[in-house]
Design an enzyme around this catalytic site. Structure first.
Site, mmCIF file in Angstrom:
data_model
loop_
_atom_site.group_PDB
_atom_site.id
_atom_site.type_symbol
_atom_site.label_atom_id
_atom_site.label_comp_id
_atom_site.label_asym_id
_atom_site.label_seq_id
_atom_site.Cartn_x
_atom_site.Cartn_y
_atom_site.Cartn_z
ATOM 1 N N HIS A 148 -2.594 25.439 67.658
ATOM 2 C CA HIS A 148 -2.736 27.039 67.999
ATOM 3 C C HIS A 148 -3.826 27.521 67.083
ATOM 4 O O HIS A 148 -3.765 28.749 67.102
ATOM 5 C CB HIS A 148 -1.276 27.386 67.593
ATOM 6 C CG HIS A 148 -0.250 27.243 68.693
ATOM 7 N ND1 HIS A 148 1.041 27.521 68.615
ATOM 8 C CD2 HIS A 148 -0.397 26.818 69.879
ATOM 9 C CE1 HIS A 148 1.622 27.115 69.564
ATOM 10 N NE2 HIS A 148 0.746 26.606 70.447
ATOM 11 N N PHE A 353 -11.367 0.947 36.124
ATOM 12 C CA PHE A 353 -11.552 2.084 35.186
ATOM 13 C C PHE A 353 -13.084 2.505 34.812
ATOM 14 O O PHE A 353 -13.738 1.693 34.537
ATOM 15 C CB PHE A 353 -10.814 1.796 34.125
ATOM 16 C CG PHE A 353 -9.379 1.724 34.295
ATOM 17 C CD1 PHE A 353 -8.760 3.053 33.462
ATOM 18 C CD2 PHE A 353 -8.640 0.901 34.727
ATOM 19 C CE1 PHE A 353 -7.124 3.129 33.661
ATOM 20 C CE2 PHE A 353 -7.288 0.756 34.697
ATOM 21 C CZ PHE A 353 -6.607 1.995 34.202
ATOM 22 N N ARG A 367 -4.439 6.120 35.439
ATOM 23 C CA ARG A 367 -3.382 5.202 35.617
ATOM 24 C C ARG A 367 -2.089 5.958 36.526
ATOM 25 O O ARG A 367 -1.693 5.238 37.338
ATOM 26 C CB ARG A 367 -2.865 5.126 34.210
ATOM 27 C CG ARG A 367 -3.615 4.179 33.355
ATOM 28 C CD ARG A 367 -2.987 3.638 32.080
ATOM 29 N NE ARG A 367 -3.980 2.426 31.425
ATOM 30 C CZ ARG A 367 -4.686 2.512 30.721
ATOM 31 N NH1 ARG A 367 -4.925 3.907 30.039
ATOM 32 N NH2 ARG A 367 -5.291 1.595 30.165
ATOM 33 N N GLU A 400 1.111 2.018 31.073
ATOM 34 C CA GLU A 400 1.169 1.964 32.152
ATOM 35 C C GLU A 400 2.691 1.376 32.506
ATOM 36 O O GLU A 400 3.349 1.897 33.575
ATOM 37 C CB GLU A 400 0.273 0.718 32.780
ATOM 38 C CG GLU A 400 -1.125 1.008 32.720
ATOM 39 C CD GLU A 400 -2.184 0.136 33.080
ATOM 40 O OE1 GLU A 400 -3.198 0.263 33.103
ATOM 41 O OE2 GLU A 400 -1.412 -1.152 33.010
#
Length: 466
Positions: A148, A353, A367, A400
């Protein structure tokens, strides 16, 4: 349909890359945008109508345009001002964007879907005019069809009866594309009332063409609630009407899950995401010192473990951890090449990293993003050399682990590989507040044979998968 059945079906269709989302205005109201009635309230008052008594809002918009001599500029300006403003993404938008869904349809003018997808790191191909349908963005992750129109192109937005009557002439390609997706994919309708004439037209054409062979689709609808001071008879009438409406949706292959509160939509989507994430494993590991094993033994162990994980049908995420990440990658690539599978993020997600000073400042956020893909986290070894040349535990792996725990991941620290993984195993076993129900005794520090460790990890993963 019961919620648990819907969740299973959605997970199955996502796994087959066969689920599409159709978002209605209700999905964006929670972000701060107004609904159709609120949008047209001022216009209704201007032509002496009560928007709360009107059900055909398309006609209401047309009446206003008629009274203005056919000039639509006021409506266009309102759409631009209301739907181009910034709003806060809802949790539902964020979850949908994180899920591996690549097809989105909407009748909304706002930019919430594409914003959520972009924020999740995806390349989005937005199509709000017929010109967009003939081109595609290279490497796109998702397509958003705004059938639309878009708030920033409000002159071409679909709102009035004139717009709907001219849809076949001006935007018929959207009909063709949507009909194709409705025929081949399974749709989940969210925040959608099914009062839109275009959707009714397309669903009717599909039903007539395919009869009982049409695809099954799903929608989530909130049960009607009794208004303050509403007569019981009037409330029961609305309840009965909703029941008949839900039954009628079955003609189009649409199965409905009824909820009492909108928060239940978020709960359903979160459960789907949780189950979906259980198919992805984050491997955390770092090793400068491989004792009591040789470097070659550890590399062979990690490579073989990764291959077996992929063989079970899991996807692997790794951050290129020192001494471990390379073996994860080599094992994954070996398996994918031998089985003639694509080396892509359907099987392996790599997040090396950044090593410059600026990049190091972003490691925690990095992480969090990496682990957000997974529902299971495996921790192997975990040591590094500090500034004084000493072998110490990896603080990155500790972070982690904490992130994985916050994300409610299944935690599998392999104590037998020593270093911080041994400490993590002990802390998890001693933590009475842990919600984890997986038996990790097979990963105990006393089990040091690498082949036995590998087999015990795979046994746990098979149990989770089943």
């Amino acid at each position: 349909m019961k919620k648990n059945i819907l969740i299973k079906k959605l997970v199955k269709e996502i796994a087959s890359n066969n689920l599409a989302i159709f978002a209605g205005a209700g999905l964006s109201v929670g972000a701060g945008y107004i609904d159709w009635k609120s949008l047209l309230r001022e216009f209704a008052e201007e032509i002496d109508l009560d928007v709360d008594k009107e059900h055909d809002l398309v006609s209401l918009a047309q009446y206003y345009i008629n009274e203005k001599g056919g000039i639509k500029s006021t409506v266009n300006e309102l759409i631009l001002n209301e739907f181009s403003q910034k709003a806060i993404l809802t949790e539902n938008h964020k979850i949908l964007a994180r899920l591996p869904i690549d097809t989105f349809w909407t009748t909304n003018y706002d930019p919430m879907l594409e914003k959520a997808l972009e924020d999740s790191g995806k390349i989005v191909d937005v199509k709000h005019s017929t010109d967009h349908l003939s081109t595609s963005i290279r490497g796109r992750d998702a397509v958003v069809y705004k059938m639309h129109g878009d708030a920033l192109d409000s002159n071409n937005a679909v709102l009035t009866k004139d717009d709907y009557e001219e849809y076949n002439l001006k935007r018929n390609e959207f009909f063709t594309a949507l009909r194709g997706d409705l025929t081949t994919k399974k749709f989940l309708f969210l925040g959608f009332s099914f009062s839109d004439p275009n959707i009714d037209y397309i669903l009717s054409r599909i039903r007539l063409s395919h009869g009982n062979n049409q695809s099954e689709h799903y929608c989530i609808l909130r049960n009607v609630t009794q208004f303050p001071d509403e007569q019981q008879a009037d409330f029961e009438y609305r309840e009965r009407k909703q029941e008949l409406f839900i039954n009628d949706l079955r003609r189009f292959g649409i199965q409905t899950v009824s909820i009492n509160e909108y928060e239940e939509i978020t709960e359903i989507l979160l459960e789907v995401e949780k189950i979906q994430k259980q198919k992805t494993i984050f491997i955390s590991g770092a090793a400068e010192d491989y004792a009591p094993y040789s470097q070659q033994e550890v590399e062979n162990f990690v490579s073989s473990l990764t291959q077996e994980i992929l063989k079970l049908g899991y996807r692997v995420v790794t951050g290129f951890g020192l001494g471990i990440g390379s073996s994860v990658i080599s094992g994954a690539v070996k398996y994918l090449l031998e089985n003639r599978l694509k080396i892509d993020e359907d099987h392996l997600v790599l997040r090396p990293f950044p090593q410059n000073e600026e990049g190091r400042q972003l490691w925690t956020a990095y992480r969090k993003d990496m682990i957000s893909y997974a529902g299971i986290s495996i921790f192997l070894f975990g040591n590094k050399i500090d500034s004084e040349g000493k072998i110490v535990d990896s603080n990155g792996m500790r972070e982690e682990f904490d992130i994985s725990k916050t994300n409610d991941n299944t935690l599998l620290p392999v104590g037998g590989t020593g270093s911080i993984s041994e400490n993590l195993w002990e802390s998890l076993l001693d933590n009475e507040s842990s919600n984890q129900t997986i038996d990790i005794n097979g990963l105990a520090p006393s089990i040091t044979d690498l082949e036995t460790i590998k087999n015990n990890i795979l046994t746990i993963l098979k149990g989770i998968k089943s």
